[in-house]
Design a protein around this motif. Structure first.
Motif, short mmCIF file in Angstrom:
data_model
loop_
_atom_site.label_atom_id
_atom_site.label_comp_id
_atom_site.label_asym_id
_atom_site.label_seq_id
_atom_site.Cartn_x
_atom_site.Cartn_y
_atom_site.Cartn_z
N TRP A 15 1.06 -1.35 -0.17
CA TRP A 15 0.05 -0.03 0.03
C TRP A 15 0.97 1.19 -0.73
CZ3 TRP A 15 -1.87 -2.20 5.38
CH2 TRP A 15 -2.67 -3.17 5.41
N LYS A 17 -0.41 3.41 2.10
CA LYS A 17 -0.41 4.18 3.18
C LYS A 17 -2.14 2.77 3.23
CE LYS A 17 -4.25 6.96 2.89
NZ LYS A 17 -4.95 7.47 3.37
N PRO A 19 -5.37 1.04 4.24
CA PRO A 19 -6.59 1.33 4.24
C PRO A 19 -7.16 1.99 4.98
CG PRO A 19 -6.19 -1.04 4.36
CD PRO A 19 -5.13 -0.43 4.44
N GLU A 20 -8.03 2.61 5.58
CA GLU A 20 -9.33 3.50 6.43
C GLU A 20 -9.78 2.39 7.01
OE1 GLU A 20 -8.69 6.57 7.43
OE2 GLU A 20 -6.94 7.86 6.28
N PRO A 21 -10.13 2.16 8.45
CA PRO A 21 -10.93 1.81 9.16
C PRO A 21 -12.14 1.49 8.23
CG PRO A 21 -9.93 3.35 10.34
CD PRO A 21 -9.37 3.44 9.28
N GLN A 23 -12.71 0.45 4.96
CA GLN A 23 -11.91 0.83 3.42
C GLN A 23 -11.77 -0.58 2.79
OE1 GLN A 23 -8.95 3.47 2.70
NE2 GLN A 23 -8.68 3.15 0.50
N GLU A 25 -9.67 -3.36 1.12
CA GLU A 25 -8.00 -2.58 1.03
C GLU A 25 -8.44 -2.38 -0.70
OE1 GLU A 25 -6.77 -7.18 0.79
OE2 GLU A 25 -5.91 -6.19 2.24
N CYS A 28 -7.58 0.49 -2.39
CA CYS A 28 -6.33 1.60 -1.85
C CYS A 28 -5.53 1.43 -2.80
CB CYS A 28 -5.86 0.80 -0.81
SG CYS A 28 -6.06 0.38 0.40
#
Length: 65
Positions: A15, A17, A19-21, A23, A25, A28
């Motif tokens: 990644w 960055k 993944p956000e909670p 999200q 993957e 990404c």
């Protein structure tokens, strides 16, 4: 060790960055984490295929069932 003598040790889908909670993957930004023999690394922003992402060795997000 100079840049000319370093060698690529590992290249793995990674990644840009995490993944956000919540999200997925797959949405990404992905690229290739390249690690060299001198301990340096480089992030190549060329996106791996979805299959390469699914079969990567590290940093997996647990699948929700």
């Amino acid at each position: 060790m100079t840049a000319a003598t370093r060698t690529l040790v590992s290249r793995e889908p990674w990644w840009a960055k995490p993944p956000e909670p919540g999200q997925d993957e797959t949405t990404c930004e992905w690229g290739w984490l390249e690690i060299y023999s001198d301990g340096t690394f480089h992030f190549d922003r060329t996106r791996p295929t979805d299959e390469e992402i699914r079969h990567r060795k590290g940093c997996r997000v647990a699948a929700e069932h």
